[in-house]
Design a protein around this motif. Structure first.
Motif, mmCIF file in Angstrom:
data_model
loop_
_atom_site.group_PDB
_atom_site.id
_atom_site.type_symbol
_atom_site.label_atom_id
_atom_site.label_comp_id
_atom_site.label_asym_id
_atom_site.label_seq_id
_atom_site.Cartn_x
_atom_site.Cartn_y
_atom_site.Cartn_z
ATOM 1 N N GLY A 271 46.660 23.201 32.353
ATOM 2 C CA GLY A 271 45.390 22.502 32.172
ATOM 3 C C GLY A 271 44.335 23.004 33.138
ATOM 4 N N THR A 272 43.113 23.152 32.635
ATOM 5 C CA THR A 272 42.013 23.667 33.461
ATOM 6 C C THR A 272 40.780 22.784 33.434
ATOM 7 O OG1 THR A 272 41.118 24.970 31.619
ATOM 8 C CG2 THR A 272 42.726 26.059 33.067
ATOM 9 N N THR A 273 40.707 21.836 32.506
ATOM 10 C CA THR A 273 39.463 21.124 32.243
ATOM 11 C C THR A 273 39.609 19.662 32.656
ATOM 12 O OG1 THR A 273 39.145 22.618 30.368
ATOM 13 C CG2 THR A 273 37.708 20.692 30.496
ATOM 14 N N ILE A 274 38.648 19.163 33.430
ATOM 15 C CA ILE A 274 38.772 17.858 34.062
ATOM 16 C C ILE A 274 37.484 17.072 33.854
ATOM 17 C CG2 ILE A 274 39.273 16.653 36.218
ATOM 18 C CD1 ILE A 274 40.363 19.540 37.118
ATOM 19 N N ASP A 275 37.634 15.807 33.474
ATOM 20 C CA ASP A 275 36.489 14.927 33.219
ATOM 21 C C ASP A 275 36.435 13.836 34.277
ATOM 22 O OD1 ASP A 275 34.411 13.760 31.133
ATOM 23 O OD2 ASP A 275 35.702 12.091 31.734
ATOM 24 N N VAL A 276 35.219 13.589 34.788
ATOM 25 C CA VAL A 276 35.031 12.547 35.787
ATOM 26 C C VAL A 276 33.637 11.957 35.579
ATOM 27 C CG1 VAL A 276 34.108 14.098 37.584
ATOM 28 C CG2 VAL A 276 35.408 12.033 38.260
ATOM 29 N N SER A 277 33.281 10.964 36.361
ATOM 30 C CA SER A 277 31.950 10.355 36.286
ATOM 31 C C SER A 277 31.613 9.772 37.640
ATOM 32 C CB SER A 277 31.914 9.244 35.220
ATOM 33 O OG SER A 277 30.688 8.522 35.282
ATOM 34 N N ASN A 278 30.324 9.631 37.893
ATOM 35 C CA ASN A 278 29.908 9.073 39.179
ATOM 36 C C ASN A 278 30.327 7.613 39.345
ATOM 37 O OD1 ASN A 278 27.965 8.164 37.217
ATOM 38 N ND2 ASN A 278 26.533 7.702 38.873
ATOM 39 N N ILE A 279 30.651 6.919 38.248
ATOM 40 C CA ILE A 279 31.006 5.499 38.371
ATOM 41 C C ILE A 279 32.505 5.243 38.397
ATOM 42 C CG2 ILE A 279 28.857 4.707 37.314
ATOM 43 C CD1 ILE A 279 30.443 4.178 34.734
#
Length: 352
Positions: free
Chosen positions: A48-56
């Motif tokens: 896996g290479t792709t990562i999702d995040v958010s400021n909240i």
């Protein structure tokens, strides 16, 4: 794990799963710091290479934890982060929304937490109801030129706004939007009405969140386990699985899993991977494990292929009404308003 380019407007290579980090943090209900590290390392170890995040996420701690994990190998990964909201106890008008001011301030804070000087894809998390899309696109252009983001996209925006933005960026000569983020699963196929056809027509990659419908498709709520849906049900006074069709979908998933000797998670994700393979643009699901065991189950799904009659059963039980004008157009075509369509090849790209 396999890889694909994110939409038709970029050469950005993404893995077929996106690691969701909403559970990365030290809060009691989160994965914990060691658990977050174990999940991250297992995901990377699987390719896996792709990562999702958010400021909240976790009040910003998810970005901080992720930044520690990226380390010196940061360039090996594709990082998607988002802005718009705030988890502050005292939210002020100047610190939320999608304005250029909020966009730049939020990105600078995210970069500090992530310990990097750029993110690969930057998105407003939700429409704020006031910021024009030309302002968002102009902000993306400035940030791309400054080297602080590589690409821009949007999350949870309606199809008509995304389509307008896609055309506007093309006509203006600015960098095009590369993708969108939306909910999609066997239990929630509303995106098929407008969002997915629009993304295919405009060459946008699609990041799919809640591929297990908040845990519904795991079957855990039938065993009395708690999760996001149980918390939501307690908050809004609802009960059960959200309707007769969702119950029928879960029944079908469990039946297929029992028949082939696997779990409901693997069945639900195998169906989603098959739908993505048939799409005319990239569709990649976010998997958001809270434990390494959860991630192991998601990775197991990469080796599961269902039979044709299983896909047909799941397609039929989860099908939604497309409504007008889609059903009217389908009926008209069936009655020959476009001549003998059997003589025509299917278009490679949907008509827009």
């Amino acid at each position: 794990m396999r890889y694909q380019t994110f939409g038709r407007h970029s050469g950005l290579r993404v893995s077929e799963y996106v690691l969701g980090t909403a559970n990365f943090g030290s809060a009691p209900a989160a994965a914990g710091l060691e658990g977050s590290r174990a999940i991250f390392e297992s995901f990377v170890g699987a390719g896996g290479t792709t990562i999702d995040v958010s400021n909240i996420y976790q009040d910003g701690e998810a970005e901080t934890v992720l930044g520690d994990l990226l380390g010196r190998e940061r360039d090996d990964y594709v990082v998607i982060t988002k802005y718009t909201g705030s988890r502050s106890a005292q939210v002020r008008p100047g610190t939320t929304g999608n304005s250029r001011k909020t966009m730049i301030r939020s990105l600078e804070e995210s970069l500090r937490r992530l310990r990097t000087d750029y993110v690969d894809v930057f998105m407003p998390h939700f429409p704020d109801g006031v910021t024009p899309l030309p302002e968002i696109l102009a902000g993306f252009e400035d940030l791309i030129r400054a080297g602080k983001i590589r690409y821009g996209g949007v999350s949870n925006f309606p199809a008509w706004r995304v389509a307008g933005a896609a055309v506007r960026s093309e006509l203006s000569g600015h960098r095009p939007l590369v993708g969108i983020q939306t909910e999609y699963s066997l239990a929630e196929r509303s995106a098929e009405r407008e969002l997915l056809p629009m993304a295919q027509a405009h060459g946008l990659g699609v990041v799919l969140y809640s591929p297990l419908a908040g845990g519904l498709l795991t079957g855990k709520y039938r065993h009395g386990e708690q999760g996001r849906l149980s918390a939501r049900a307690a908050a809004d006074g609802t009960a059960g699985e959200g309707g007769e069709q969702r119950t029928a979908v879960l029944d079908a998933v469990l039946a297929v899993a029992d028949e082939i000797g696997t779990g409901p998670v693997q069945v639900a994700l195998a169906w989603l991977r098959q739908r993505a393979a048939r799409a005319q643009t990239s569709m990649i699901p976010i998997v958001g494990p809270r434990t390494p065991a959860h991630l192991a189950g998601y990775l197991d799904a990469l080796n599961v292929e269902l039979d044709a009659h299983h896909y047909q059963l799941l397609d039929e039980v989860s099908a939604i009404r497309l409504g007008a004008p889609h059903e009217d157009v389908a009926g008209a075509l069936a009655h020959g308003v476009d001549g003998d369509r059997s003589l025509l090849d299917d278009p490679l790209i949907p008509v827009i």
